[in-house]
Design a protein around this motif. Structure first.
Motif, mmCIF file in Angstrom:
data_model
loop_
_atom_site.group_PDB
_atom_site.id
_atom_site.type_symbol
_atom_site.label_atom_id
_atom_site.label_comp_id
_atom_site.label_asym_id
_atom_site.label_seq_id
_atom_site.Cartn_x
_atom_site.Cartn_y
_atom_site.Cartn_z
ATOM 1 N N ASP A 1 -5.646 78.584 19.675
ATOM 2 C CA ASP A 1 -6.872 78.762 18.705
ATOM 3 C C ASP A 1 -6.867 80.192 17.744
ATOM 4 O O ASP A 1 -7.473 80.993 18.014
ATOM 5 C CB ASP A 1 -8.073 79.124 19.874
ATOM 6 N N GLY B 1 -7.664 76.874 22.299
ATOM 7 C CA GLY B 1 -8.703 76.372 22.200
ATOM 8 C C GLY B 1 -9.251 75.632 23.198
ATOM 9 O O GLY B 1 -8.721 74.872 24.181
ATOM 10 N N THR B 2 -10.700 75.835 23.671
ATOM 11 C CA THR B 2 -11.246 75.255 24.820
ATOM 12 C C THR B 2 -11.423 73.825 24.864
ATOM 13 O O THR B 2 -11.810 73.256 25.620
ATOM 14 C CB THR B 2 -12.957 75.802 24.832
ATOM 15 N N GLN B 3 -11.493 73.205 23.545
ATOM 16 C CA GLN B 3 -11.466 71.956 23.348
ATOM 17 C C GLN B 3 -9.972 71.366 23.201
ATOM 18 O O GLN B 3 -10.092 70.018 23.101
ATOM 19 C CB GLN B 3 -12.403 71.506 22.018
ATOM 20 N N SER B 4 -8.919 72.114 23.557
ATOM 21 C CA SER B 4 -7.600 71.435 23.430
ATOM 22 C C SER B 4 -7.270 70.698 24.598
ATOM 23 O O SER B 4 -7.302 71.342 25.814
ATOM 24 C CB SER B 4 -6.651 72.663 23.111
ATOM 25 N N ASP B 5 -6.896 69.473 24.490
ATOM 26 C CA ASP B 5 -6.426 68.709 25.794
ATOM 27 C C ASP B 5 -5.022 68.818 25.629
ATOM 28 O O ASP B 5 -4.126 68.990 24.703
ATOM 29 C CB ASP B 5 -6.843 67.260 25.386
#
Length: 304
Positions: A179, A291-295
């Protein structure tokens, strides 16, 4: 038959004494009950968690070291070294087929997970994973090989329950998106302080204090001929008027040269802090920003 006044007086006194004795008993019971309650709820006997954890770590270290030695001895034992395995395991009565020369060249043994699997009476059961670099012969390319070893621990004495089993490696894992979305150019004051920090941190014995927050536990590494920041980016936009103590996370990719002019690629996740109106390095982060939305993006295992 009516009681005399003397006996009536005696009964009255006995009843009064009994009431007082009962009241005292009830009071004492309440006091002792409250004390017991305080001990249970306010100051209970707590397990020695530190001692238990320390004991378990020590036992896992003992088991892991024993399993590592066993794997190395087992993979290199020859027919003339059969007795050396008796230290680890009782050999089967029907014998054990061993080669006349070592089956493999084993180097770099490492202890992986050591898991406690339960108890059997006064014996504790463990399983340990050991990895080694394995070669068919000394000049061959090494292969990292993994073995699972079952171990018993009786009276602090480890013993193999069975021979090792070769297992799969843990796999290649997964990638994540870092991020750091805001690229920094050389004209940025944050880029300038990061570049100065990297240069002095890796190459110079003094001057680091110009780029580091006072009190930060950072000292020059030195040893490199040069160190240049090739790219730098932050986790958010650099504010025009940062507040005192405001922080940013920066990732810098670095190309360095050793004293033998070999190129080394490094990456530094940094926390920079506004100190008196100037950006300065506060810490080298233990992990980069993810990133908090990173899968998780599983990596395909390469085919041999």
């Amino acid at each position: 038959m009516a009681l005399s006044k003397t006996w009536q007086g005696r009964l009255h006194r006995w009843r009064g004494g009994a009431r007082r004795a009962g009241l005292v008993a009830v009071t004492l019971a309440a006091i002792f009950g409250a004390a017991a309650g305080c001990k249970v709820f306010l100051a209970p006997d707590r397990p020695d968690f530190i001692g238990i954890a320390q004991r378990e770590r020590n036992q896992q270290s003992m088991v892991g070291a024993f399993a590592s030695d066993f794997v190395v001895a087992w993979r290199t034992a020859t027919v003339n070294q059969r007795d050396s395995l008796q230290r680890f395991i009782t050999l089967p009565e029907q014998g054990l087929a061993l080669p006349s020369t070592p089956a493999a060249v084993i180097t770099a043994p490492q202890v992986g997970p050591v898991l406690r699997m339960g108890t059997l009476g006064d014996t504790e059961l463990y399983t340990a994973v050991i990895s080694v670099n394995e070669r068919a012969y000394a000049s061959a390319q090494p292969t990292r090989t993994f073995y699972q070893v079952p171990i018993s621990l009786w009276n602090r004495q480890p013993r193999a329950l069975d021979f090792p089993a070769q297992i799969n490696d843990p796999g290649p894992g997964a990638d994540f998106t870092l991020d750091y979305r805001n690229a920094l150019g050389p004209e940025s004051p944050v880029f300038a302080v990061v570049a100065g920090f990297i240069r002095t941190y890796l190459t110079a014995t003094n001057g680091l204090d110009r780029y580091v927050v006072a009190g930060a536990p950072l000292r020059p590494i030195v040893g490199y001929q040069s160190a240049v920041v090739s790219t730098a980016a932050t986790d958010r936009s650099v504010p025009d008027t940062p507040a005192p103590g405001e922080q940013l996370h920066v990732r810098a990719t670095v190309v360095a040269q050793t004293s033998q002019f070999a190129t080394v690629n490094l990456a530094y996740p940094l926390t920079v802090e506004n100190s008196g109106g100037t950006w300065m390095v506060a810490a080298i982060d233990l992990v980069p920003q993810v990133g908090t939305q990173s899968d998780a993006n599983p990596v395909a295992k390469p085919h041999n």
